[in-house]
Write a protein that holds these residues in place. Structure first.
Motif, PDB file in Angstrom:
ATOM      1  N   THR A 158       0.799  -1.232   0.228  1.00 53.14           N
ATOM      2  CA  THR A 158      -0.095  -0.106  -0.047  1.00 53.14           C
ATOM      3  C   THR A 158       0.768   1.341   0.016  1.00 53.14           C
ATOM      4  OG1 THR A 158      -0.241  -0.297   2.271  1.00 53.14           O
ATOM      5  CG2 THR A 158      -2.045  -0.901   0.992  1.00 53.14           C
ATOM      6  N   GLY A 159       2.080   1.347   0.815  1.00 50.91           N
ATOM      7  CA  GLY A 159       2.616   2.541   0.829  1.00 50.91           C
ATOM      8  C   GLY A 159       3.489   2.767  -0.266  1.00 50.91           C
ATOM      9  N   ARG A 160       3.629   1.683  -1.143  1.00 54.52           N
ATOM     10  CA  ARG A 160       4.584   1.896  -2.562  1.00 54.52           C
ATOM     11  C   ARG A 160       3.665   1.888  -3.607  1.00 54.52           C
ATOM     12  NH1 ARG A 160      10.362  -0.914  -1.417  1.00 54.52           N
ATOM     13  NH2 ARG A 160      10.409  -0.488   0.680  1.00 54.52           N
ATOM     14  N   LYS A 161       2.162   1.855  -3.332  1.00 56.37           N
ATOM     15  CA  LYS A 161       1.188   1.540  -4.238  1.00 56.37           C
ATOM     16  C   LYS A 161       1.591   0.601  -5.493  1.00 56.37           C
ATOM     17  CE  LYS A 161      -1.886   5.086  -4.921  1.00 56.37           C
ATOM     18  NZ  LYS A 161      -2.228   6.352  -5.464  1.00 56.37           N
ATOM     19  N   LEU A 162       1.818  -0.450  -5.076  1.00 57.89           N
ATOM     20  CA  LEU A 162       2.214  -1.890  -6.098  1.00 57.89           C
ATOM     21  C   LEU A 162       1.388  -2.797  -5.727  1.00 57.89           C
ATOM     22  CD1 LEU A 162       4.495  -2.876  -8.032  1.00 57.89           C
ATOM     23  CD2 LEU A 162       5.667  -3.832  -6.156  1.00 57.89           C
ATOM     24  N   ALA A 163       0.751  -3.279  -6.741  1.00 56.16           N
ATOM     25  CA  ALA A 163      -0.167  -4.278  -6.844  1.00 56.16           C
ATOM     26  C   ALA A 163       0.510  -5.538  -7.669  1.00 56.16           C
ATOM     27  CB  ALA A 163      -1.431  -3.955  -7.461  1.00 56.16           C
ATOM     28  N   VAL A 164       0.652  -6.716  -6.921  1.00 57.81           N
ATOM     29  CA  VAL A 164       1.010  -7.687  -7.595  1.00 57.81           C
ATOM     30  C   VAL A 164      -0.160  -8.960  -7.623  1.00 57.81           C
ATOM     31  CG1 VAL A 164       2.844  -9.824  -7.480  1.00 57.81           C
ATOM     32  CG2 VAL A 164       3.375  -7.510  -6.462  1.00 57.81           C
ATOM     33  N   PHE A 165      -0.082  -9.321  -8.893  1.00 53.57           N
ATOM     34  CA  PHE A 165      -0.950 -10.519  -9.340  1.00 53.57           C
ATOM     35  C   PHE A 165      -0.167 -11.870  -9.766  1.00 53.57           C
ATOM     36  CE2 PHE A 165      -3.135  -6.715 -10.236  1.00 53.57           C
ATOM     37  CZ  PHE A 165      -4.521  -7.001  -9.620  1.00 53.57           C
ATOM     38  N   VAL A 166      -0.821 -12.952  -9.132  1.00 48.12           N
ATOM     39  CA  VAL A 166      -0.036 -14.215  -9.836  1.00 48.12           C
ATOM     40  C   VAL A 166      -1.059 -14.877 -10.407  1.00 48.12           C
ATOM     41  CG1 VAL A 166       1.156 -16.070  -9.006  1.00 48.12           C
ATOM     42  CG2 VAL A 166       1.468 -14.266  -7.625  1.00 48.12           C
ATOM     43  N   ASP A 167      -1.131 -15.025 -11.645  1.00 41.59           N
ATOM     44  CA  ASP A 167      -2.134 -15.420 -12.543  1.00 41.59           C
ATOM     45  C   ASP A 167      -2.022 -16.810 -12.962  1.00 41.59           C
ATOM     46  OD1 ASP A 167      -3.260 -12.864 -12.717  1.00 41.59           O
ATOM     47  OD2 ASP A 167      -2.152 -12.136 -14.435  1.00 41.59           O
ATOM     48  N   GLY A 168      -3.013 -17.533 -12.879  1.00 43.59           N
ATOM     49  CA  GLY A 168      -2.974 -19.104 -13.210  1.00 43.59           C
ATOM     50  C   GLY A 168      -3.077 -19.198 -14.693  1.00 43.59           C
ATOM     51  N   CYS A 169      -2.218 -20.117 -15.283  1.00 47.20           N
ATOM     52  CA  CYS A 169      -1.835 -20.127 -16.573  1.00 47.20           C
ATOM     53  C   CYS A 169      -3.302 -20.428 -17.463  1.00 47.20           C
ATOM     54  CB  CYS A 169      -1.190 -21.276 -16.917  1.00 47.20           C
ATOM     55  SG  CYS A 169       0.520 -20.755 -16.649  1.00 47.20           S
ATOM     56  N   PHE A 170      -4.225 -21.465 -16.904  1.00 55.75           N
ATOM     57  CA  PHE A 170      -5.678 -21.600 -17.511  1.00 55.75           C
ATOM     58  C   PHE A 170      -6.278 -20.520 -17.508  1.00 55.75           C
ATOM     59  CE2 PHE A 170      -9.878 -23.137 -17.294  1.00 55.75           C
ATOM     60  CZ  PHE A 170     -10.090 -23.670 -18.500  1.00 55.75           C
ATOM     61  N   TRP A 171      -6.495 -19.809 -16.211  1.00 56.42           N
ATOM     62  CA  TRP A 171      -7.655 -19.042 -15.966  1.00 56.42           C
ATOM     63  C   TRP A 171      -7.422 -17.704 -16.721  1.00 56.42           C
ATOM     64  CZ3 TRP A 171     -11.758 -21.413 -14.148  1.00 56.42           C
ATOM     65  CH2 TRP A 171     -11.521 -22.638 -13.452  1.00 56.42           C
ATOM     66  N   HIS A 172      -5.933 -17.450 -16.772  1.00 51.73           N
ATOM     67  CA  HIS A 172      -5.914 -16.123 -17.426  1.00 51.73           C
ATOM     68  C   HIS A 172      -5.161 -16.185 -18.874  1.00 51.73           C
ATOM     69  CE1 HIS A 172      -6.701 -13.868 -13.678  1.00 51.73           C
ATOM     70  NE2 HIS A 172      -6.286 -14.935 -13.295  1.00 51.73           N
ATOM     71  N   VAL A 173      -5.121 -17.432 -19.560  1.00 45.06           N
ATOM     72  CA  VAL A 173      -5.119 -17.817 -20.834  1.00 45.06           C
ATOM     73  C   VAL A 173      -3.364 -17.439 -20.923  1.00 45.06           C
ATOM     74  CG1 VAL A 173      -5.454 -17.608 -23.099  1.00 45.06           C
ATOM     75  CG2 VAL A 173      -7.014 -17.080 -21.439  1.00 45.06           C
TER      76      VAL A 173
END
Length: 161
Positions: free
Chosen positions: A72-87
């Motif tokens: 939050t303090g550094r305004k960084l959002a990290v996503f770990v995307d699944g290979c099937f679900w996010h193509v």
């Protein structure tokens, strides 16, 4: 979703009936949060001394986003995307069963990702998207580099003074 609600949805054609009970259990076991790659990344970052929020809902105007890891303090959002679900271009595959349901669903997932990225960026956040198949070392390096980006550029600005 209860079994009764699931049966009603199947009857209305909202989504397909499972091929068999084993497949149904398998799909129900898929997690939205706390996947193995996500937990491994969080643990590695925590061991390095980084502190973050997990699965924090961010309300960005009309768009609600839940990054897997949020600094939050550094305004960084990290996503770990699944290979099937996010193509994933490397491991994602087009479904061969119930394509009428899965193809549009996966397309909507990708579209939702792009909308979330745009909303976060417009609100001043930086976004890191990682694939579940990426090595833990590479994922940690990517996140740490993003976290240090601001510090490195602040140092560059001071050098110009």
């Amino acid at each position: 979703m209860s079994d009764e609600a699931r049966k009603k949805a199947h009857a209305r054609g909202l989504y397909p009936a499972p091929l068999n009970e084993g497949r149904s259990r398998n799909m129900q076991a898929n997690r939205r949060a706390n996947t193995k790659p996500e937990v491994a990344l969080r643990s590695a970052l925590h061991r390095l001394g980084y502190r973050y929020r997990k699965d924090l809902r961010l309300d960005l105007g009309d768009v609600r986003v839940r990054p897997d890891i949020v600094f939050t303090g550094r305004k960084l959002a990290v996503f770990v995307d699944g290979c099937f679900w996010h193509v994933c271009p490397e491991h994602g595959r087009q479904p061969t069963t119930n394509e009428w349901y899965w193809a549009p669903k996966l397309r909507r997932n990708v579209e939702r990702d792009r909308v979330a990225d745009a909303a976060l960026t417009a609100a001043g956040w930086r976004v890191v998207r990682l694939w579940e198949h990426e090595s833990l070392t590479a994922a940690v390096e990517t996140v740490v580099a993003a976290l240090n980006y601001e510090t490195e550029h602040m140092d560059d600005d001071r050098a110009c003074d």
